[in-house]
Design a protein around this motif. Sequence first.
Motif, PDB file in Angstrom:
ATOM      1  N   LEU A 122      -7.865   4.908  12.419  1.00 56.82           N
ATOM      2  CA  LEU A 122      -8.557   3.921  11.582  1.00 56.82           C
ATOM      3  C   LEU A 122      -8.973   2.712  12.427  1.00 56.82           C
ATOM      4  CD1 LEU A 122      -6.307   3.996   8.383  1.00 56.82           C
ATOM      5  CD2 LEU A 122      -8.744   4.558   8.465  1.00 56.82           C
ATOM      6  N   TYR A 148      -7.969  12.638   5.000  1.00 57.27           N
ATOM      7  CA  TYR A 148      -7.327  13.164   3.790  1.00 57.27           C
ATOM      8  C   TYR A 148      -7.822  14.584   3.510  1.00 57.27           C
ATOM      9  CZ  TYR A 148      -6.113  13.547  -1.189  1.00 57.27           C
ATOM     10  OH  TYR A 148      -5.640  13.972  -2.410  1.00 57.27           O
ATOM     11  N   ARG A 167      -2.006  10.745  -1.504  1.00 55.15           N
ATOM     12  CA  ARG A 167      -3.084  10.639  -0.504  1.00 55.15           C
ATOM     13  C   ARG A 167      -2.512  10.278   0.874  1.00 55.15           C
ATOM     14  NH1 ARG A 167      -8.823   9.240  -0.159  1.00 55.15           N
ATOM     15  NH2 ARG A 167      -9.110   7.524   1.291  1.00 55.15           N
ATOM     16  N   GLU A 218     -14.842  -1.583  11.055  1.00 57.07           N
ATOM     17  CA  GLU A 218     -14.228  -1.677   9.727  1.00 57.07           C
ATOM     18  C   GLU A 218     -15.027  -0.928   8.658  1.00 57.07           C
ATOM     19  OE1 GLU A 218     -13.023  -5.658   8.845  1.00 57.07           O
ATOM     20  OE2 GLU A 218     -12.316  -5.102   6.836  1.00 57.07           O
ATOM     21  N   ARG A 254     -14.209   2.756   8.236  1.00 58.23           N
ATOM     22  CA  ARG A 254     -12.816   3.181   8.034  1.00 58.23           C
ATOM     23  C   ARG A 254     -12.587   3.921   6.726  1.00 58.23           C
ATOM     24  NH1 ARG A 254     -10.187  -2.283  10.647  1.00 58.23           N
ATOM     25  NH2 ARG A 254     -10.789  -1.747  12.792  1.00 58.23           N
ATOM     26  N   GLY A 255     -13.367   3.604   5.710  1.00 57.59           N
ATOM     27  CA  GLY A 255     -13.252   4.343   4.450  1.00 57.59           C
ATOM     28  C   GLY A 255     -13.563   5.816   4.666  1.00 57.59           C
ATOM     29  N   ASP A 256     -14.599   6.083   5.473  1.00 60.79           N
ATOM     30  CA  ASP A 256     -14.964   7.476   5.762  1.00 60.79           C
ATOM     31  C   ASP A 256     -13.904   8.165   6.628  1.00 60.79           C
ATOM     32  OD1 ASP A 256     -17.240   7.302   4.277  1.00 60.79           O
ATOM     33  OD2 ASP A 256     -18.611   7.045   5.970  1.00 60.79           O
ATOM     34  N   ALA A 305     -10.663   7.503   6.574  1.00 64.10           N
ATOM     35  CA  ALA A 305      -9.534   7.806   5.678  1.00 64.10           C
ATOM     36  C   ALA A 305      -9.864   9.022   4.819  1.00 64.10           C
ATOM     37  CB  ALA A 305      -9.223   6.599   4.797  1.00 64.10           C
ATOM     38  N   GLU A 306     -11.087   9.069   4.320  1.00 63.05           N
ATOM     39  CA  GLU A 306     -11.491  10.172   3.442  1.00 63.05           C
ATOM     40  C   GLU A 306     -11.484  11.505   4.202  1.00 63.05           C
ATOM     41  OE1 GLU A 306     -11.908  11.526  -0.077  1.00 63.05           O
ATOM     42  OE2 GLU A 306     -11.771   9.361   0.242  1.00 63.05           O
ATOM     43  N   CYS A 337       0.855  -1.189   0.000  1.00 61.77           N
ATOM     44  CA  CYS A 337       0.000   0.000   0.000  1.00 61.77           C
ATOM     45  C   CYS A 337       0.897   1.248   0.000  1.00 61.77           C
ATOM     46  CB  CYS A 337      -0.928   0.001   1.223  1.00 61.77           C
ATOM     47  SG  CYS A 337      -0.097   0.416   2.771  1.00 61.77           S
ATOM     48  N   TYR A 340      -7.334   1.506   2.177  1.00 59.85           N
ATOM     49  CA  TYR A 340      -7.727   2.923   2.073  1.00 59.85           C
ATOM     50  C   TYR A 340      -6.650   3.799   1.440  1.00 59.85           C
ATOM     51  CZ  TYR A 340     -10.434   0.528   5.535  1.00 59.85           C
ATOM     52  OH  TYR A 340     -11.187  -0.418   6.169  1.00 59.85           O
TER      53      TYR A 340
END
Lengths: 119, 119
Positions: A51, A67, A34, A56, A59-61, A63-64, A7, A26
């Motif tokens: 995170l 960022y 990123r 789980e 976790r996308g939210d 990371a977003e 990654c 992510y």
Amino acid sequence: MANGSRCAACRQLRRRCTSDCIFLPYFPPNDPQRFSVVHKIFGANNAGKMLKQVEEYKRGDVAESLYYEAQCRVEDPVYGCVGIITLLQQEIYNFESQLAKIEAQIRLLKAQGVATPTL
Amino acid sequence: MANGSRCAACRQLRRRCTSDCIFLPYFPPNDPQRFSVVHKIFGANNAGKMLKQVEEYKRGDVAESLYYEAQCRVEDPVYGCVGIITLLQQEIYNFESQLAKIEAQIRLLKAQGVATPTL
């Protein structure tokens, strides 16, 4: 895991990327900037902790939003995304004033019974 | 510097606080929670770097915005203050809709020449 599929975090931190790496889903290797921005502002350890501390599927939210916040801070080193909040609050204040004026005009219009008011 | 006057950062990090400590003016010892939250989210090193990279007169605002962002992230571990930005944007959208409706009503009112409209 082969180097090619590490990654973005493990590439930048020059370490092995395991299949359970917290960053892997992510921070894909094709978008190194990123992770780089998140690392610069929050640090890899803190970002990893943030995170891990949520379920789980959330976790996308995380990371977003990390960022987004980190990018804001890079663009505006003094206020970061708090500067955006201040701007939006000012915009809301302007809307409230605008609405209050229009409502006052409507009240006046009703009171005058004017058919073609100059609004 | 005597222990009693170490800043909140040096107290928490258990180190000597020198008169040129970057945290000293912005993280007073009487508010340990302020540094603690910033440390938890950004890390002391990153926060120190972010303070140092701007001119001295802007550092108070940097410390304040970092504290605000960090508090938001503690309260909302998924969205942090990006959640507030989303809410404010929604509020602005609602204002825009409300204004558009009122303006349509006013146009109708003008066209009808109604003296006492039911707004």
